[in-house]
Write an enzyme that holds these catalytic residues in place. Structure first.
Site, mmCIF file in Angstrom:
data_model
loop_
_atom_site.group_PDB
_atom_site.id
_atom_site.type_symbol
_atom_site.label_atom_id
_atom_site.label_comp_id
_atom_site.label_asym_id
_atom_site.label_seq_id
_atom_site.Cartn_x
_atom_site.Cartn_y
_atom_site.Cartn_z
ATOM 1 N N LEU A 416 -9.572 -0.120 -0.486
ATOM 2 C CA LEU A 416 -9.795 -1.619 -0.170
ATOM 3 C C LEU A 416 -8.255 -2.475 0.179
ATOM 4 O O LEU A 416 -8.296 -3.275 0.698
ATOM 5 C CB LEU A 416 -10.184 -2.367 -1.572
ATOM 6 C CG LEU A 416 -11.858 -1.814 -1.799
ATOM 7 C CD1 LEU A 416 -12.149 -2.816 -3.125
ATOM 8 C CD2 LEU A 416 -12.678 -2.523 -0.675
ATOM 9 N N GLY A 419 -1.066 -1.988 -3.144
ATOM 10 C CA GLY A 419 -0.112 -3.032 -3.426
ATOM 11 C C GLY A 419 1.046 -2.286 -4.126
ATOM 12 O O GLY A 419 1.380 -1.046 -3.934
ATOM 13 N N GLY A 420 1.943 -2.839 -4.484
ATOM 14 C CA GLY A 420 3.091 -2.465 -5.066
ATOM 15 C C GLY A 420 2.639 -1.636 -6.324
ATOM 16 O O GLY A 420 3.709 -0.798 -6.469
ATOM 17 N N GLY A 422 -0.260 -0.077 -7.121
ATOM 18 C CA GLY A 422 -1.305 0.967 -6.840
ATOM 19 C C GLY A 422 -2.153 0.710 -5.668
ATOM 20 O O GLY A 422 -2.123 -0.056 -4.908
ATOM 21 N N THR A 423 -3.168 1.613 -5.498
ATOM 22 C CA THR A 423 -4.095 1.503 -4.671
ATOM 23 C C THR A 423 -5.687 1.258 -5.155
ATOM 24 O O THR A 423 -6.004 1.691 -6.095
ATOM 25 C CB THR A 423 -4.399 2.843 -3.777
ATOM 26 O OG1 THR A 423 -2.983 3.267 -3.533
ATOM 27 C CG2 THR A 423 -5.255 2.662 -2.689
ATOM 28 N N VAL A 424 -6.253 0.146 -4.334
ATOM 29 C CA VAL A 424 -7.446 -0.121 -4.986
ATOM 30 C C VAL A 424 -8.640 0.685 -3.972
ATOM 31 O O VAL A 424 -8.610 0.303 -2.779
ATOM 32 C CB VAL A 424 -7.672 -1.568 -5.068
ATOM 33 C CG1 VAL A 424 -9.026 -2.189 -5.389
ATOM 34 C CG2 VAL A 424 -6.611 -2.335 -5.457
ATOM 35 N N LYS A 439 -8.966 0.523 -9.374
ATOM 36 C CA LYS A 439 -7.249 0.511 -9.201
ATOM 37 C C LYS A 439 -6.562 1.775 -9.813
ATOM 38 O O LYS A 439 -6.500 1.938 -10.971
ATOM 39 C CB LYS A 439 -6.541 -0.835 -9.648
ATOM 40 C CG LYS A 439 -5.278 -0.516 -9.253
ATOM 41 C CD LYS A 439 -5.107 -2.244 -9.335
ATOM 42 C CE LYS A 439 -3.487 -2.375 -9.475
ATOM 43 N NZ LYS A 439 -3.068 -3.765 -9.855
ATOM 44 N N ASP A 537 2.613 -11.861 -9.860
ATOM 45 C CA ASP A 537 2.779 -11.804 -8.655
ATOM 46 C C ASP A 537 1.695 -12.673 -7.981
ATOM 47 O O ASP A 537 0.673 -12.139 -7.368
ATOM 48 C CB ASP A 537 2.372 -10.160 -8.342
ATOM 49 C CG ASP A 537 2.739 -9.666 -6.992
ATOM 50 O OD1 ASP A 537 3.321 -10.467 -6.344
ATOM 51 O OD2 ASP A 537 2.493 -8.526 -6.612
#
Ligand SMILES: *[C@@H]1O[C@H](CO)[C@@H](O)[C@H](O)[C@H]1NC(C)=O
Ligand SMILES: *[C@@H]1O[C@H](CO)[C@@H](O)[C@H](O)[C@H]1NC(C)=O
Ligand SMILES: *[C@@H]1O[C@H](CO)[C@@H](O)[C@H](O)[C@H]1NC(C)=O
Ligand SMILES: *[C@@H]1O[C@H](CO)[C@@H](O)[C@H](O)[C@H]1NC(C)=O
Ligand SMILES: *[C@@H]1O[C@H](CO)[C@@H](O)[C@H](O)[C@H]1NC(C)=O
Ligand SMILES: *[C@@H]1O[C@H](CO)[C@@H](O)[C@H](O)[C@H]1NC(C)=O
Ligand SMILES: *[C@@H]1O[C@H](CO)[C@@H](O)[C@H](O)[C@H]1NC(C)=O
Ligand SMILES: *[C@@H]1O[C@H](CO)[C@@H](O)[C@H](O)[C@H]1NC(C)=O
Length: 734
Positions: A416, A419-420, A422-424, A439, A537
């Site tokens: 989806l 990000g800095g 991790g991956t979702v 995540k 963030d």
């Protein structure tokens, strides 16, 4: 800026490689495969027709007595086909005291691998900052990450602690472009005799070993030209394996017994299947490994026999293998009938296999348990058991298996977003059919690991309609995974800046509501717990939109509980370009006012329809906040407001919103309003907008809104101007 005496540049020329995949993914005969003492394996090549496409064409040149392999002007020192990596030498950035001018000179290096097959490997590299009074950052196209290095403690060879001449920070995934730059307030004008230079570089972690000599010389790492090795991942094309396989003529994994490997950052590449070795990009390039010749890697105490892709290990007649050793059979085979012998053998084989499997499973279980404990799982579990009795909201500890099933083994097509932190992935729980977002975090350090369970516990208790619900987590894996409710309508970023085909009209009313809801959520976070929860963030990509476009604040990956004591003081700053609080970059202290600053930028996005940070534009227009503050100063607000919402009737509202945003963007945190004040003001604005009578009567409007507070905005101290200067330095990216 005049302080920049020289700009070192490493720029890979664009080669439209993602599209121009070579017609025949085959290597022409007669291609050179060596340069000096270095191997140049296909898909790389030294001639255009020898490389799979432009991005893999290297030059072999002899300079003096040294033979060097170059990709454009960058030296390549090693290539690994099996791991899909290449080692490149890149320039470092440095800030040195110049005795001639009595001033600091700057060499700011940058790497631009946009539109090439290469991407900086997050696992193999680190951001390294050296110096005794040094604060430096790496700025990629979306992140700013940096750290502070002092010499409060005596520097020691082999140690990089932050207070002894060296600090380091993790590199995020998917970085293709970065630039190193220094905070000018930290310099060596007073200590140049002892330590003349400060440095920042992104380099291979394994190749870095701090030496005290780096601080005293003017050339760190390599005396000649100050280059450091960096590990790049590469991919054949930025496609998934399925996409690549769909075009047989262009598909690069041509060897039998080869597999396709996909990574989000680099695209797809090839690998010889397990049990094979060689080059998967060449016909018949993958050959069987003869395991029996390598007793160290594939130990066998009996008779080793090589098979295609595997090997067998058996014992001589009359002996059986027990625990990897051949021992004499207890019964001689000649005494039992033939049938009995084979039954016995089968039983034995099954027995050994089962014992092996059970042992492996126990081992895996032990590893999982260890991770579980390390992430504070037990604490969390105990607390939850006690809270569950008090009827707390459901929070589930998922097993690794459950989440693997839900996400089809973390399939690349289910991503989806990245990000800095991790991956979702999108997932569907097998049991209930509930849609979830999983995540997978990036690596976290030991201290964070211990805190993780505690943080989960607090986050699990947050229950606010404008905050994405954390449903559970998985602690059995090395880096924890978080499970959130799935929010269907994308992000606020997509809504405002979405692609041109689907650009939708978003009314001022909707924009104000989204702003208000997000502000409410942040105000709640700041007030619901003690110490407060800071988001850390805030940006438009972290505000998700529900079915009816209700705002849901998400991504607490960066969030921290405000530390109680200074021992938890962070020495690494990170954030997203355009949203990062300049004061936080100065003080390294994340406060609730840092969230207010970032929210101010989101408010600007809603007001102007422009992106927070734009690397493409001319330098002065890159940062939206700077552009906005400039427009405000020049009284040219109309020039920057989104045409979609601009009309003669609502200009007063737009001015009110702009004024609120301006206060959020105050350089000094104490001058910014609290999140609660921001939310209240947005709420009042909405109410007034819904009552047109107030608009007809300006005095009524003023009364409802209250006088804009000017008391704080005049506090222009010396400190203010210094802060501002550094902030501009950051935003312009030098
Ligand atoms: C990086 O390179 C790409 C392609 O060569 C170019 O479009 C882009 O502007 C460059 N970025 C910067 C910040 O120089
Ligand atoms: C397959 O790749 C070849 C070579 O790049 C290209 O010419 C062709 O258009 C591609 N076919 C499809 C269906 O994309
Ligand atoms: C290799 O060298 C030639 C001539 O010096 C140059 O035109 C070409 O761009 C270089 N290619 C690469 C990939 O560095
Ligand atoms: C110091 O500054 C002078 C004048 O700008 C310049 O010529 C010289 O190269 C600088 N020295 C170093 C070591 O950068
Ligand atoms: C660290 O090692 C370097 C050589 O690599 C040596 O010159 C230096 O004296 C050492 N520093 C300390 C504090 O031991
Ligand atoms: C780093 O260098 C020191 C000597 O300067 C040495 O003792 C140490 O083993 C080295 N560490 C690594 C990881 O290479
Ligand atoms: C060095 O830093 C001090 C503050 O620490 C600042 O006042 C001074 O202007 C800086 N000097 C240069 C040359 O940037
Ligand atoms: C292989 O290694 C094992 C020990 O791991 C040893 O007992 C055996 O003799 C070795 N076999 C050969 C063929 O070297």
């Amino acid at each position: 800026m005049d302080c920049l005496s020289r700009l070192l540049l490493i720029s890979f020329l664009p080669s439209v490689w993602a599209v121009a995949v070579a017609t025949a993914a085959r290597r022409s005969p007669g291609c050179a495969t060596r340069c000096g003492d270095m191997d140049v394996p296909y898909p790389f090549g030294l001639d255009p027709q020898c490389a799979i496409h432009d991005g893999f064409q290297l030059n072999c040149t002899t300079v003096g007595r040294a033979t060097k392999l170059l990709y454009l002007d960058v030296e390549v020192t090693k290539i690994s086909v099996q791991d899909g990596k290449a080692w490149l030498m890149t320039l470092i950035s440095r800030q040195c005291y110049n005795q001639t001018t009595n001033d600091m000179s700057y060499d700011n290096a940058w790497v631009n691998a946009t539109d090439t097959p290469y991407v900086l490997s997050a696992d193999d590299n680190k951001i390294i900052v050296l110096g005794c009074n040094s604060m430096a950052y790496m700025q990629s196209d979306s992140y700013v990450i940096g750290c502070m290095s002092t010499c409060d403690d005596p520097p020691k060879n082999g140690s990089c602690s932050g207070t002894a001449g060296c600090c380091e920070a993790e590199l995020p995934r998917g970085v293709r472009y970065y630039q190193g730059f220094f905070n000018e307030l930290y310099n060596t004008t007073r200590i140049w005799r002892k330590a003349p230079c400060n440095y920042i570089t992104v380099m291979e972690s394994a190749a870095f070993n701090f030496s005290t000599t780096y601080l005293t010389s003017t050339a760190f790492y390599d005396a000649d030209d100050s280059r450091t090795p960096v590990v790049m991942e590469w991919g054949i094309a930025r496609q998934t394996c399925e996409e690549a396989k769909a075009n047989e003529t262009a598909y690069a994994c041509v060897s039998d017994h080869s597999d396709c490997v996909y990574s989000d950052a680099a695209g797809y590449r090839c690998r010889c299947s397990s049990g094979f070795e060689g080059n998967p990009y060449i016909l018949d390039g993958c050959t069987d490994i003869n395991e029996c010749l390598d007793n160290a890697t594939y130990p066998c105490a009996g008779i080793c026999e090589n098979t295609l892709g595997d090997f067998t290990c058996s014992c001589p007649r009359g002996r059986n293998m027990i625990n990897g050793v051949c021992v004499k059979s207890q019964r001689s085979t000649w005494m039992v009938p033939v049938v009995g012998a084979s039954v016995g053998l089968a039983t034995l084989v099954i027995g050994i296999t089962c014992a092996y499997l059970v042992r492996e499973r126990r081992k895996l279980h032990r590893i999982k348990q260890r991770y579980f404990r390390r992430h504070g799982g037990l604490l969390l579990f105990e607390e939850m058991k006690s809270q569950h009795n008090q009827g707390a909201a459901a929070f589930t500890i998922f097993s690794e298996e459950e989440l693997q099933q839900a996400t089809a083994n973390f399939d690349g097509q289910r991503v989806l977003g990245h990000g800095g932190h991790g991956t979702v992935y999108k997932g569907v729980l097998n049991k209930s059919g509930t849609e979830i977002a999983v995540k997978r975090c990036m690596t976290i350090d030991e201290q964070q690991k211990k805190e993780f369970g505690k943080e989960m516990l607090i986050l699990s208790q947050i229950n606010h309609r404008n905050i994405v619900k954390l449903l559970g987590c998985c602690l059995e894996v090395e880096v924890p995974m978080l499970v959130y409710e799935f929010i269907p309508n994308g992000t606020l970023f997509d809504l405002i800046h979405g692609d041109h085909h689907r650009q939708q009209h978003v009314s001022l009313d909707t924009r104000l509501r989204i702003a208000y809801e997000s502000a409410e959520a942040l105000a709640y976070l700041h007030s619901c717990a003690s110490p407060p929860i800071l988001h850390g963030d805030v940006k438009s990509t972290n505000i998700l939109l529900d079915g009816d476009y209700t705002a849901k604040v998400s991504d607490f990956g960066a969030s921290i509980l405000a530390p109680n004591d200074k021992s938890q003081f962070v020495t690494v700053v990170q954030g997203t370009c355009g949203y990062l609080d300049p004061e936080y970059m100065q003080t390294y202290e994340l406060t609730d006012k840092s969230d207010v600053y970032s929210f101010g930028v989101v408010l600007l996005e809603l007001l102007t329809g422009k992106k927070a940070f734009n690397l493409e534009g001319p330098e002065k227009d890159r940062s939206l906040s700077m552009r906005f503050l400039y427009a405000m100063k020049e009284n040219k607000l109309e020039d920057i407001v989104d045409d979609q919402i601009k009309n003669s009737e609502n200009i007063e509202y737009l001015e009110e919103i702009a004024e609120l945003a301006r206060r959020c963007l105050e350089m000094s945190g104490v001058n910014r309003p609290t999140m609660k004040e921001v939310a209240d003001r947005l709420d009042r604005l909405r109410k007034i907008m819904q009552h047109p009578w107030a608009h007809e009567n300006p005095e009524e409007l003023d009364k409802l809104l209250g006088e804009p507070s000017t008391a704080n905005s005049t506090a222009t101290t010396g400190n203010f101007s210094i802060t501002k200067r550094a902030a501009i330095g950051l935003e312009s990216g030098r």
